[in-house]
Scaffold this motif. Structure first.
Motif, short mmCIF file in Angstrom:
data_model
loop_
_atom_site.label_atom_id
_atom_site.label_comp_id
_atom_site.label_asym_id
_atom_site.label_seq_id
_atom_site.Cartn_x
_atom_site.Cartn_y
_atom_site.Cartn_z
N GLU A 292 40.59 34.44 56.06
CA GLU A 292 40.36 33.39 55.07
C GLU A 292 40.83 32.04 55.61
OE1 GLU A 292 43.37 34.48 52.18
OE2 GLU A 292 42.31 36.33 51.91
N LYS B 48 45.82 25.73 49.26
CA LYS B 48 45.41 26.08 47.89
C LYS B 48 43.99 26.65 47.82
CE LYS B 48 48.42 22.91 45.44
NZ LYS B 48 48.49 21.74 44.57
N PRO C 253 41.16 29.20 47.63
CA PRO C 253 41.28 30.57 47.12
C PRO C 253 40.98 31.61 48.20
CG PRO C 253 39.23 29.58 46.38
CD PRO C 253 40.01 28.50 47.09
N THR C 254 41.58 32.77 48.03
CA THR C 254 41.27 33.87 48.94
C THR C 254 39.86 34.36 48.62
OG1 THR C 254 42.13 35.55 47.44
CG2 THR C 254 43.69 34.59 49.02
N GLU D 141 38.88 37.25 47.51
CA GLU D 141 38.86 37.97 46.24
C GLU D 141 38.93 36.99 45.06
OE1 GLU D 141 40.91 38.88 48.81
OE2 GLU D 141 39.65 40.57 49.41
N GLU D 142 39.77 35.96 45.17
CA GLU D 142 39.88 34.97 44.11
C GLU D 142 38.57 34.21 43.93
OE1 GLU D 142 44.65 34.01 44.61
OE2 GLU D 142 43.17 32.68 45.52
N ALA D 143 37.94 33.85 45.05
CA ALA D 143 36.68 33.12 44.97
C ALA D 143 35.58 33.98 44.34
CB ALA D 143 36.25 32.67 46.36
N ALA E 84 36.09 36.43 42.21
CA ALA E 84 36.42 36.56 40.79
C ALA E 84 36.01 35.31 40.01
CB ALA E 84 37.92 36.82 40.62
N GLN E 85 36.25 34.14 40.60
CA GLN E 85 35.83 32.90 39.95
C GLN E 85 34.32 32.84 39.82
OE1 GLN E 85 37.55 29.83 42.38
NE2 GLN E 85 39.61 30.14 41.56
#
Length: 174
Positions: A88, A128, A130-131, A133-135, A137-138
């Motif tokens: 990432e 800051k 996003p990883t 997985e976070e991206a 999820a968003q």
């Protein structure tokens, strides 16, 4: 036994291979830090999947030739440790940011993302990011929002009818 030239060529090819596939780079000046502190940084780098290496500036300049990190060639001066994110883009920046909280003597000298040289002050912004997985999820949240709103809108009249009938029943019973 390898000659000095062969060792240098091996370092250049190793760093060039990593630079060709890395989404981000952070250059750090570790002057004034103890061996234990640098060893702790290396340990954190292994956990965060970050390639960390102290490279002579001339070898670093040769290694980034032809890669998207050619933009750092002019700024590669002085004692420098490079951290390349492997997965990432924000991994190296997060690791360096966390390391600097405990070791303020470490100075960020280079920050580059996707071939674009940024200011050292932009480290926090890169950290800051996003990883993966976070991206995802968003993205899924954004994609799901219109459908969820449609379902709530379609269910609202039925729910209102049920509440109205219940209120009439309660009024007649009371």
């Amino acid at each position: 036994m390898k000659t000095i030239l062969e060792k240098k060529q091996a370092i250049v090819s190793e760093v060039a291979e990593v630079a060709a596939n890395a989404p981000a780079l952070v250059g750090l000046d570790l002057s004034g830090l103890t061996v234990q502190q640098v060893t702790g940084l290396r340990r954190e780098a292994r956990k965060a999947d970050v390639y960390l290496k102290v490279v002579k500036n001339t070898l670093l300049r040769r290694a980034v030739e032809g890669t998207e990190y050619e933009c750092i060639r002019e700024q590669a001066r002085g004692p420098l440790m490079v951290a390349f994110s492997r997965g990432e883009p924000g991994a190296a920046a997060r690791m360096v940011r966390d390391f600097r909280k405990a070791n303020p003597k470490a100075e960020v000298r280079l920050v580059a993302v996707a071939g674009r040289l940024l200011r050292p002050e932009d480290l926090e912004a890169v950290a800051k990011l996003p990883t993966r997985e976070e991206a995802l999820a968003q993205l899924m949240g954004v994609m799901q929002a219109p459908i969820a709103k449609l379902v709530r809108t379609l269910a609202a009249p039925h729910g209102k009818l049920v509440r109205t009938v219940a209120a009439v029943r309660d009024q007649k019973q009371g």
